[in-house]
Design a protein around this motif. Structure first.
Motif, PDB file in Angstrom:
ATOM      1  N   GLY A 121    -113.156  39.671 -35.759  1.00 24.39           N
ATOM      2  CA  GLY A 121    -113.246  38.408 -36.450  1.00 24.39           C
ATOM      3  C   GLY A 121    -111.970  37.726 -36.327  1.00 24.39           C
ATOM      4  N   ILE A 122    -111.704  36.789 -37.497  1.00 20.69           N
ATOM      5  CA  ILE A 122    -110.609  35.995 -37.447  1.00 20.69           C
ATOM      6  C   ILE A 122    -109.666  36.921 -38.549  1.00 20.69           C
ATOM      7  CG2 ILE A 122    -111.529  33.801 -36.596  1.00 20.69           C
ATOM      8  CD1 ILE A 122    -111.746  32.977 -39.536  1.00 20.69           C
ATOM      9  N   GLY A 123    -108.271  36.476 -38.522  1.00 20.81           N
ATOM     10  CA  GLY A 123    -107.561  36.847 -39.493  1.00 20.81           C
ATOM     11  C   GLY A 123    -106.257  35.886 -39.841  1.00 20.81           C
ATOM     12  N   GLY A 124    -105.604  36.431 -40.718  1.00 16.76           N
ATOM     13  CA  GLY A 124    -104.300  35.564 -41.011  1.00 16.76           C
ATOM     14  C   GLY A 124    -103.044  36.501 -40.596  1.00 16.76           C
ATOM     15  N   TYR A 125    -101.857  35.822 -40.099  1.00 29.01           N
ATOM     16  CA  TYR A 125    -100.806  36.761 -39.567  1.00 29.01           C
ATOM     17  C   TYR A 125     -99.514  36.161 -40.345  1.00 29.01           C
ATOM     18  CZ  TYR A 125     -97.676  38.457 -35.947  1.00 29.01           C
ATOM     19  OH  TYR A 125     -96.636  39.136 -35.370  1.00 29.01           O
ATOM     20  N   SER A 179    -108.281  38.226 -52.058  1.00 33.64           N
ATOM     21  CA  SER A 179    -107.929  36.927 -52.253  1.00 33.64           C
ATOM     22  C   SER A 179    -107.082  36.700 -51.047  1.00 33.64           C
ATOM     23  CB  SER A 179    -107.619  36.459 -53.300  1.00 33.64           C
ATOM     24  OG  SER A 179    -108.505  37.202 -54.770  1.00 33.64           O
ATOM     25  N   THR A 180    -107.450  35.764 -50.001  1.00 35.74           N
ATOM     26  CA  THR A 180    -106.573  35.326 -48.858  1.00 35.74           C
ATOM     27  C   THR A 180    -105.095  35.075 -49.685  1.00 35.74           C
ATOM     28  OG1 THR A 180    -108.267  34.544 -47.656  1.00 35.74           O
ATOM     29  CG2 THR A 180    -106.059  33.670 -47.399  1.00 35.74           C
ATOM     30  N   THR A 181    -104.102  35.468 -48.755  1.00 31.54           N
ATOM     31  CA  THR A 181    -102.689  35.108 -49.469  1.00 31.54           C
ATOM     32  C   THR A 181    -102.328  33.953 -48.985  1.00 31.54           C
ATOM     33  OG1 THR A 181    -102.173  37.617 -49.172  1.00 31.54           O
ATOM     34  CG2 THR A 181    -100.281  36.029 -49.362  1.00 31.54           C
ATOM     35  N   CYS A 193    -101.667  41.664 -39.761  1.00 28.22           N
ATOM     36  CA  CYS A 193    -102.854  40.792 -39.725  1.00 28.22           C
ATOM     37  C   CYS A 193    -103.624  40.988 -40.879  1.00 28.22           C
ATOM     38  CB  CYS A 193    -103.771  41.275 -38.501  1.00 28.22           C
ATOM     39  SG  CYS A 193    -104.992  40.364 -38.334  1.00 28.22           S
ATOM     40  N   GLU A 194    -104.025  39.926 -41.790  1.00 28.97           N
ATOM     41  CA  GLU A 194    -104.578  40.099 -42.993  1.00 28.97           C
ATOM     42  C   GLU A 194    -106.319  39.836 -42.779  1.00 28.97           C
ATOM     43  OE1 GLU A 194    -102.880  38.993 -46.956  1.00 28.97           O
ATOM     44  OE2 GLU A 194    -104.596  37.357 -46.778  1.00 28.97           O
ATOM     45  N   SER A 195    -106.766  40.320 -43.271  1.00 36.04           N
ATOM     46  CA  SER A 195    -108.449  40.193 -43.505  1.00 36.04           C
ATOM     47  C   SER A 195    -108.938  40.535 -44.958  1.00 36.04           C
ATOM     48  CB  SER A 195    -109.300  41.039 -42.370  1.00 36.04           C
ATOM     49  OG  SER A 195    -109.390  42.252 -42.703  1.00 36.04           O
ATOM     50  N   MET A 196    -110.206  40.408 -45.041  1.00 35.17           N
ATOM     51  CA  MET A 196    -110.980  40.614 -46.301  1.00 35.17           C
ATOM     52  C   MET A 196    -111.742  41.618 -45.990  1.00 35.17           C
ATOM     53  SD  MET A 196    -111.243  36.698 -47.635  1.00 35.17           S
ATOM     54  CE  MET A 196    -111.773  36.978 -49.275  1.00 35.17           C
ATOM     55  N   GLU A 197    -111.751  42.382 -44.802  1.00 35.43           N
ATOM     56  CA  GLU A 197    -112.918  43.500 -44.576  1.00 35.43           C
ATOM     57  C   GLU A 197    -112.413  44.651 -43.875  1.00 35.43           C
ATOM     58  OE1 GLU A 197    -113.378  40.380 -43.045  1.00 35.43           O
ATOM     59  OE2 GLU A 197    -114.432  39.391 -44.649  1.00 35.43           O
ATOM     60  N   VAL A 223    -110.328  44.117 -34.047  1.00 37.12           N
ATOM     61  CA  VAL A 223    -109.755  43.131 -33.212  1.00 37.12           C
ATOM     62  C   VAL A 223    -109.983  41.792 -33.803  1.00 37.12           C
ATOM     63  CG1 VAL A 223    -110.035  42.184 -30.813  1.00 37.12           C
ATOM     64  CG2 VAL A 223    -110.454  44.746 -31.241  1.00 37.12           C
ATOM     65  N   ARG A 224    -108.584  41.192 -33.969  1.00 39.65           N
ATOM     66  CA  ARG A 224    -108.876  39.905 -34.940  1.00 39.65           C
ATOM     67  C   ARG A 224    -108.006  38.964 -34.239  1.00 39.65           C
ATOM     68  NH1 ARG A 224    -111.615  39.882 -40.131  1.00 39.65           N
ATOM     69  NH2 ARG A 224    -112.306  41.795 -40.232  1.00 39.65           N
ATOM     70  N   ALA A 225    -108.720  37.616 -33.993  1.00 40.81           N
ATOM     71  CA  ALA A 225    -107.985  36.602 -33.361  1.00 40.81           C
ATOM     72  C   ALA A 225    -107.338  35.948 -34.691  1.00 40.81           C
ATOM     73  CB  ALA A 225    -108.931  35.644 -32.505  1.00 40.81           C
TER      74      ALA A 225
HETATM   75  O1  LIG Z   1    -109.058  28.361 -48.142  1.00 43.02           O
HETATM   76  C1  LIG Z   1    -109.954  27.908 -47.645  1.00 43.02           C
HETATM   77  O2  LIG Z   1    -110.712  26.671 -48.361  1.00 43.02           O
HETATM   78  C2  LIG Z   1    -110.740  28.750 -46.916  1.00 43.02           C
HETATM   79  C3  LIG Z   1    -111.838  28.232 -45.831  1.00 43.02           C
HETATM   80  C4  LIG Z   1    -112.490  28.878 -44.868  1.00 43.02           C
HETATM   81  C5  LIG Z   1    -112.383  30.232 -44.828  1.00 43.02           C
HETATM   82  C6  LIG Z   1    -111.304  30.743 -45.573  1.00 43.02           C
HETATM   83  C7  LIG Z   1    -110.763  32.351 -45.710  1.00 43.02           C
HETATM   84  O3  LIG Z   1    -110.083  32.841 -46.207  1.00 43.02           O
HETATM   85  C8  LIG Z   1    -111.816  32.910 -44.627  1.00 43.02           C
HETATM   86  C9  LIG Z   1    -111.817  34.488 -44.962  1.00 43.02           C
HETATM   87  C10 LIG Z   1    -112.485  35.079 -44.001  1.00 43.02           C
HETATM   88  O4  LIG Z   1    -111.598  35.042 -42.712  1.00 43.02           O
HETATM   89  C11 LIG Z   1    -110.863  36.222 -42.357  1.00 43.02           C
HETATM   90  N1  LIG Z   1    -109.546  35.740 -42.748  1.00 43.02           N
HETATM   91  C12 LIG Z   1    -108.988  34.603 -41.921  1.00 43.02           C
HETATM   92  N2  LIG Z   1    -107.721  34.364 -42.591  1.00 43.02           N
HETATM   93  C13 LIG Z   1    -107.531  35.113 -43.404  1.00 43.02           C
HETATM   94  C14 LIG Z   1    -106.294  35.390 -44.232  1.00 43.02           C
HETATM   95  O5  LIG Z   1    -105.336  34.741 -43.790  1.00 43.02           O
HETATM   96  N3  LIG Z   1    -106.521  36.322 -45.055  1.00 43.02           N
HETATM   97  C15 LIG Z   1    -107.445  37.181 -45.293  1.00 43.02           C
HETATM   98  N4  LIG Z   1    -108.537  36.942 -44.804  1.00 43.02           N
HETATM   99  C16 LIG Z   1    -108.510  36.105 -43.681  1.00 43.02           C
HETATM  100  C17 LIG Z   1    -111.392  37.118 -43.560  1.00 43.02           C
HETATM  101  O6  LIG Z   1    -111.624  38.382 -43.085  1.00 43.02           O
HETATM  102  C18 LIG Z   1    -112.672  36.787 -44.076  1.00 43.02           C
HETATM  103  O7  LIG Z   1    -113.757  36.969 -43.388  1.00 43.02           O
HETATM  104  C19 LIG Z   1    -110.526  29.961 -46.580  1.00 43.02           C
END
Ligand SMILES: O=C(O)c1cccc(C(=O)CC[C@H]2O[C@@H](n3cnc4c(=O)[nH]cnc43)[C@H](O)[C@@H]2O)c1
Length: 212
Positions: free
Chosen positions: A55-59, A129-131, A149-153, A171-173
């Motif tokens: 999936g996607i992730g933060g870095y 909670s996303t950082t 690489c930060e994710s929520m899963e 594998v995260r983009a």
């Molecule tokens: O802040 C917002 O408005 C917002 C809008 C859309 C999506 C988000 C997310 O935080 C997506 C969470 C989703 O994507 C992964 N993800 C992507 N970037 C990060 C991150 O920086 N930190 C944690 N998770 C991230 C995550 O695995 C979720 O599935 C926010």
């Protein structure tokens, strides 16, 4: 068979279909609880030889830009703990529960993404909670060596795999940096395009080398 665990429908829909009788992809849900529960159920149903958490992730780090690929080999539950008057005490330091999982896979020979995208084999951090604050990112990860690489899963999927004895890898983009939240600087479409071109190469490598 390889199981590709993808958190959201949004991500799933933007990936090309790489489904065949050796690869199964599934939406496991956003967050730790949903993704661990669904991964556990899918492992019981499908008995995969490998789970790829994609999936996607933060870095946070120096090497990667938006659209680059983080191959996560170690993942950590980064916000499990106790808040008290003295600040945040992580369960890892309190010794209350296991918070980190390492992949058992060898990363030797994993393909590189197509230029201009790059790859880093790095550590994952998994949060509820996303950082979205630079100060918090520095506090959480500032003393870690290399990129994060930060994710929520990620770590939740790794935990489900470890409990079932199934190898996993992430594998995260990169869709965003761990900085003061500014959605105009996120680029989910570029991240998904990069993941969509890289993931099939990566899966072909695992099918050929480690997971027949
Ligand atoms: O802040 C917002 O408005 C917002 C809008 C859309 C999506 C988000 C997310 O935080 C997506 C969470 C989703 O994507 C992964 N993800 C992507 N970037 C990060 C991150 O920086 N930190 C944690 N998770 C991230 C995550 O695995 C979720 O599935 C926010």
């Amino acid at each position: 068979m390889i199981l590709v665990a993808i958190a959201s429908e949004l991500e799933y829909r933007q990936l090309p279909s790489f489904e065949d009788d050796t690869v199964h992809s599934a939406v496991v849900g956003v967050g730790k609880a949903a993704s661990a529960a669904a991964t556990t159920r899918l492992i019981q149903e499908l008995s995969p030889k490998l789970v790829v958490s994609a999936g996607i992730g933060g870095y946070l780090g120096l090497r990667l830009r938006i659209g680059d690929i983080a191959v996560v080999v170690d993942d950590f539950l980064a916000d499990e703990g106790v808040y008290g008057p003295g600040g945040f005490f992580h369960f890892d330091t309190l010794g209350f529960m296991q918070c980190r999982w390492q992949t058992s896979l060898s990363t030797a020979g994993i393909p590189l993404p197509v230029e201009p995208f790059r790859v880093e084999f790095c550590r994952g951090a998994t949060v509820s909670s996303t950082t979205g604050c630079q100060d918090l990112a520095r506090k959480r990860y500032g003393d870690w060596d290399g990129g994060v690489c930060e994710s929520m899963e990620g770590a939740a999927i790794a935990q489900a795999c470890a409990a079932a004895g199934v190898p996993w890898i992430g594998v995260r983009a990169i869709s965003n940096y761990l900085e003061d939240r500014d959605m105009s600087r996120w680029d989910i479409p570029i991240a998904m395009e990069s993941l969509g071109s890289y993931l099939p190469q990566c899966l072909a490598f695992f099918q050929a080398s480690q997971c027949r």
